[in-house]
Design a protein around this motif. Structure first.
Motif, mmCIF file in Angstrom:
data_model
loop_
_atom_site.group_PDB
_atom_site.id
_atom_site.type_symbol
_atom_site.label_atom_id
_atom_site.label_comp_id
_atom_site.label_asym_id
_atom_site.label_seq_id
_atom_site.Cartn_x
_atom_site.Cartn_y
_atom_site.Cartn_z
ATOM 1 N N THR A 280 0.620 -1.156 -0.161
ATOM 2 C CA THR A 280 -0.010 -0.167 0.019
ATOM 3 C C THR A 280 0.812 1.297 0.043
ATOM 4 O OG1 THR A 280 -1.685 -1.253 1.197
ATOM 5 C CG2 THR A 280 -1.920 1.126 0.994
ATOM 6 N N ALA A 281 2.055 1.199 0.744
ATOM 7 C CA ALA A 281 2.744 2.385 0.697
ATOM 8 C C ALA A 281 3.314 2.811 -0.771
ATOM 9 C CB ALA A 281 3.952 2.098 1.660
ATOM 10 N N ARG A 282 3.867 1.525 -1.079
ATOM 11 C CA ARG A 282 4.629 1.628 -2.478
ATOM 12 C C ARG A 282 3.567 1.980 -3.492
ATOM 13 N NH1 ARG A 282 6.229 -2.916 -2.373
ATOM 14 N NH2 ARG A 282 8.475 -2.404 -1.672
ATOM 15 N N LEU A 283 2.149 1.574 -3.389
ATOM 16 C CA LEU A 283 1.118 2.264 -4.405
ATOM 17 C C LEU A 283 0.929 3.572 -4.131
ATOM 18 C CD1 LEU A 283 -1.029 1.539 -6.566
ATOM 19 C CD2 LEU A 283 -2.380 1.016 -4.590
ATOM 20 N N ASP B 50 9.867 -6.671 13.224
ATOM 21 C CA ASP B 50 10.781 -5.698 12.543
ATOM 22 C C ASP B 50 10.591 -5.587 11.048
ATOM 23 O OD1 ASP B 50 12.586 -3.782 12.121
ATOM 24 O OD2 ASP B 50 14.354 -4.952 12.798
ATOM 25 N N MET B 51 9.908 -4.786 10.643
ATOM 26 C CA MET B 51 9.663 -4.485 9.133
ATOM 27 C C MET B 51 10.391 -3.355 8.586
ATOM 28 S SD MET B 51 7.677 -7.131 8.197
ATOM 29 C CE MET B 51 7.382 -6.496 6.544
ATOM 30 N N HIS B 52 11.222 -2.628 9.535
ATOM 31 C CA HIS B 52 11.831 -1.378 9.211
ATOM 32 C C HIS B 52 12.358 -1.184 7.729
ATOM 33 C CE1 HIS B 52 15.130 1.268 8.972
ATOM 34 N NE2 HIS B 52 14.333 2.118 9.934
ATOM 35 N N ASP B 53 13.107 -2.207 7.426
ATOM 36 C CA ASP B 53 13.822 -2.277 6.151
ATOM 37 C C ASP B 53 12.721 -2.380 4.779
ATOM 38 O OD1 ASP B 53 16.156 -2.003 7.431
ATOM 39 O OD2 ASP B 53 16.822 -3.767 7.160
ATOM 40 N N SER B 54 11.727 -3.222 5.081
ATOM 41 C CA SER B 54 10.676 -3.472 4.020
ATOM 42 C C SER B 54 9.878 -2.110 3.932
ATOM 43 C CB SER B 54 9.782 -4.638 4.459
ATOM 44 O OG SER B 54 10.574 -5.740 4.615
ATOM 45 N N PHE B 55 9.475 -1.459 5.223
ATOM 46 C CA PHE B 55 8.889 -0.004 4.940
ATOM 47 C C PHE B 55 9.753 0.929 4.235
ATOM 48 C CE2 PHE B 55 5.392 -1.927 7.309
ATOM 49 C CZ PHE B 55 4.374 -1.796 6.784
ATOM 50 N N GLN B 56 10.976 1.183 4.591
ATOM 51 C CA GLN B 56 11.777 2.006 4.010
ATOM 52 C C GLN B 56 11.966 1.776 2.471
ATOM 53 O OE1 GLN B 56 15.708 1.344 5.269
ATOM 54 N NE2 GLN B 56 16.509 3.319 4.325
ATOM 55 N N ALA B 57 11.968 0.459 2.155
ATOM 56 C CA ALA B 57 12.050 0.250 0.812
ATOM 57 C C ALA B 57 10.727 0.529 -0.090
ATOM 58 C CB ALA B 57 12.510 -1.226 0.353
ATOM 59 N N ALA B 58 9.620 0.473 0.782
ATOM 60 C CA ALA B 58 8.694 0.804 0.335
ATOM 61 C C ALA B 58 8.038 2.332 0.131
ATOM 62 C CB ALA B 58 7.165 0.276 0.721
ATOM 63 N N GLY B 59 8.949 3.219 0.908
ATOM 64 C CA GLY B 59 8.643 4.435 0.684
ATOM 65 C C GLY B 59 8.154 5.033 2.047
ATOM 66 N N THR C 45 15.550 5.918 7.627
ATOM 67 C CA THR C 45 17.136 5.863 7.468
ATOM 68 C C THR C 45 17.407 4.216 7.702
ATOM 69 O OG1 THR C 45 17.795 6.528 9.171
ATOM 70 C CG2 THR C 45 17.733 7.935 7.228
ATOM 71 N N SER C 46 18.520 3.486 7.272
ATOM 72 C CA SER C 46 18.959 2.231 7.621
ATOM 73 C C SER C 46 19.202 2.233 9.132
ATOM 74 C CB SER C 46 19.950 1.945 6.910
ATOM 75 O OG SER C 46 19.907 1.700 5.402
#
Length: 84
Positions: free
Chosen positions: A22-25, A42-51, A82-83
């Motif tokens: 949804t974030a990516r869309l 822990d979905m930090h990196d996945s949400f970061q990649a999605a915007g 950020t990472s």
């Protein structure tokens, strides 16, 4: 909206929507609102990649003053994850 919370696992009538999808869309459609991803994992990196701009691990504070501080920090803080 100024702030959008997206849980990683959001149920709908038609299908289960992932918060990261949804974030990516939303970003692909030009939405510039602050997006905060939520998950018990822990979905930090996945949400970061999605915007997404932020990520919060559940459960988060329920005490009203602590929750208000957390939301105020989202609205005032720097944009974009950020990472870790």
């Amino acid at each position: 909206f100024d702030l959008i919370f997206l849980d990683q696992y959001m149920a709908s009538v038609d299908k289960q929507l992932l918060g990261t999808e949804t974030a990516r869309l939303l970003r692909s459609k030009g939405v510039t609102s602050i997006i905060c991803g939520l998950s018990a994992n822990d979905m930090h990196d996945s949400f970061q990649a999605a915007g997404a701009d932020y990520f919060m691990t559940k459960p988060f504070p329920f005490e009203p003053s602590a929750l208000r501080r957390a939301i105020a920090g989202l609205l005032k803080g720097p944009r974009r994850l950020t990472s870790s």
